[in-house]
Design an enzyme around this catalytic site. Structure first.
Site, short mmCIF file in Angstrom:
data_model
loop_
_atom_site.label_atom_id
_atom_site.label_comp_id
_atom_site.label_asym_id
_atom_site.label_seq_id
_atom_site.Cartn_x
_atom_site.Cartn_y
_atom_site.Cartn_z
N SER A 19 5.75 29.97 -21.16
CA SER A 19 4.87 29.62 -20.03
C SER A 19 5.67 29.45 -18.73
CB SER A 19 4.15 28.31 -20.36
OG SER A 19 3.36 27.92 -19.28
N LYS A 43 1.35 30.91 -17.54
CA LYS A 43 1.82 29.72 -16.82
C LYS A 43 0.76 28.61 -16.88
CE LYS A 43 3.24 28.32 -12.17
NZ LYS A 43 4.19 27.33 -12.70
N ASN A 97 -2.29 28.33 -21.03
CA ASN A 97 -1.52 27.07 -21.08
C ASN A 97 -2.17 26.08 -20.12
OD1 ASN A 97 0.53 25.15 -19.97
ND2 ASN A 97 1.84 26.09 -21.51
N CYS A 128 3.34 17.07 -18.67
CA CYS A 128 2.79 16.64 -17.37
C CYS A 128 2.76 15.11 -17.31
CB CYS A 128 1.36 17.15 -17.22
SG CYS A 128 1.21 18.91 -17.42
N THR A 191 11.56 21.99 -21.12
CA THR A 191 12.91 21.91 -20.54
C THR A 191 13.52 20.51 -20.69
OG1 THR A 191 11.87 21.49 -18.42
CG2 THR A 191 12.56 23.74 -18.85
C1 LIG Z 1 10.90 28.53 -13.62
C2 LIG Z 1 10.28 27.92 -14.85
C3 LIG Z 1 8.95 27.57 -14.84
C4 LIG Z 1 8.33 27.00 -15.97
N1 LIG Z 1 7.02 26.68 -15.93
C5 LIG Z 1 6.41 26.16 -17.04
C6 LIG Z 1 5.01 25.90 -17.05
O1 LIG Z 1 4.30 26.15 -16.06
N2 LIG Z 1 4.49 25.36 -18.18
C7 LIG Z 1 5.22 25.12 -19.32
O2 LIG Z 1 4.67 24.66 -20.33
N3 LIG Z 1 6.56 25.40 -19.34
C8 LIG Z 1 7.15 25.91 -18.24
N4 LIG Z 1 8.50 26.22 -18.27
C9 LIG Z 1 9.27 26.00 -19.52
C10 LIG Z 1 9.38 27.30 -20.32
O3 LIG Z 1 8.12 27.74 -20.75
C11 LIG Z 1 10.31 27.11 -21.56
O4 LIG Z 1 9.71 26.18 -22.43
C12 LIG Z 1 11.70 26.61 -21.18
O5 LIG Z 1 12.14 27.24 -20.01
C13 LIG Z 1 12.72 26.85 -22.29
O6 LIG Z 1 12.82 28.20 -22.65
P1 LIG Z 1 13.89 29.26 -22.01
O7 LIG Z 1 15.25 28.62 -22.12
O8 LIG Z 1 13.72 30.49 -22.83
O9 LIG Z 1 13.49 29.44 -20.58
C14 LIG Z 1 9.12 26.79 -17.14
C15 LIG Z 1 10.47 27.15 -17.15
C16 LIG Z 1 11.06 27.72 -16.04
C17 LIG Z 1 12.51 28.11 -16.09
#
Ligand SMILES: Cc1cc2nc3c(=O)[nH]c(=O)nc-3n(C[C@H](O)[C@H](O)[C@H](O)COP(=O)(O)O)c2cc1C
Length: 304
Positions: A19, A43, A97, A128, A191
């Site tokens: 997402s 997203k 999402n 959130c 994150t």
């Molecule tokens: C720029 C950015 C925007 C993100 N926006 C969302 C979001 O809107 N909703 C959500 O649940 N997670 C969001 N995440 C988290 C990611 O979906 C993911 O869980 C997290 O980045 C870990 O995975 P990765 O290391 O493969 O990026 C975001 C991550 C990044 C880097």
């Protein structure tokens, strides 16, 4: 060979988008070959428009990204008006999402997404802030997880995926609370809270101060949490955190994930899901294995 399932949902590949990293509308699937992406996870959308956090919103670190986007989006009404037709036309499962700052806001999102055939599942982003509960995220207390997930569960028969946060001492109680409240699958994890300092200005590098770390740096943390959650619950686990190649994905499957979301890796290489799918097919063919056979096969060492 790549086919997997997340509960009742059959997917042609264990590779999903994460997402917030692959857009609102599926346009970016043009970077990928058909059959490589198992599902498009969109997203986070909230009931009302959100402007997001003060810039800068992204800073690079040696092994990942620190972001504080602040869930910028135009609100569910505009989101559906602008994107629903394009999403309906996609020939792959789409996962909406949902975010919110109160149980009522999550309910509003599930009421909006639940009846729409365009969505194969709804992922609840519980990172959130819970404004009613004093601004801590929903994902930080089992009671808040129970309340929001059970409230949403009553409103829809669609698969509900609950996305947990790694920013807790123990993730299993949260996973168990989500499962007991009716979650169909758990996404592990969002994150990891972090800080980068611009020391000359004596300021945080990000406009909002703290941010969420993603990318290769967080992969072993997500891997550990996938293992812990998969041991604790019966429902499927979806991994999210730092995956960038077939080896990472195979590790997550063995640790207990039924599917793996790819986020940060796609910023550098938008077609990486197709590259990883090709690598996976090669690796699995060499071992004579199907992806689904690997799920949860980790053998744990005996205590010394
Ligand atoms: C720029 C950015 C925007 C993100 N926006 C969302 C979001 O809107 N909703 C959500 O649940 N997670 C969001 N995440 C988290 C990611 O979906 C993911 O869980 C997290 O980045 C870990 O995975 P990765 O290391 O493969 O990026 C975001 C991550 C990044 C880097």
């Amino acid at each position: 060979m790549l086919a997997t399932r997340v509960g009742a949902l059959e997917l042609c590949s264990p590779l999903l988008t994460a997402s917030g990293t692959f857009g609102h509308d599926g346009e970016a699937t043009a970077f990928l070959e058909a059959g490589d992406l198992g599902a498009l996870v969109l997203k986070t959308v909230t009931p009302r428009p959100r402007h997001g956090n003060r810039p800068p919103r992204l800073v690079e670190t040696p092994a990942g990204l620190l972001n504080s986007i602040g869930l910028e989006n135009r609100g569910v009404e505009v989101f559906l008006e602008q994107n629903l037709a394009a999403l309906e036309a996609l020939e792959l499962p789409v996962v909406a999402n949902a975010g919110g700052e109160s149980v009522e806001e999550y309910r509003a999102m599930v009421r909006a997404f639940g009846p729409l055939d365009a969505f194969a599942a709804i992922e609840l982003n519980l990172s959130c802030p819970n404004v009613q509960g004093g601004s801590l995220p929903f994902s930080s207390s089992p009671e808040a997880v129970t309340e929001v997930v059970s409230a949403c569960r009553r409103l829809t028969d669609k698969p509900l995926w609950v996305k947990l946060s790694p920013n807790v001492t123990r993730i299993s109680p949260l996973a168990l609370a989500a499962e007991a409240a009716g979650a169909d699958a758990l996404t592990v994890c969002n994150t990891v809270l972090g800080l980068v300092v611009d020391w000359r200005r004596r300021r945080p590098a990000l406009g909002a101060g703290f941010g969420g770390l993603s990318g290769p740096a967080v992969r072993p943390i997500a891997m550990r949490m996938v293992r812990e959650v998969a041991q604790a619950v019966e429902i499927p686990v979806i991994a999210s955190g730092g995956a960038a190649c077939a080896d990472d994905v195979l590790q997550f499957l063995v640790a207990g994930a039924s599917a793996v979301q790819i986020g940060t890796a796609g910023f550098r290489e938008p077609s990486c899901i197709s590259r990883i799918a090709a690598e996976l097919r090669r690796e699995l063919a060499a071992e004579g294995l199907a992806a689904a056979e690997l799920v949860g096969t980790l053998a744990w060492p005996d205590p010394a």
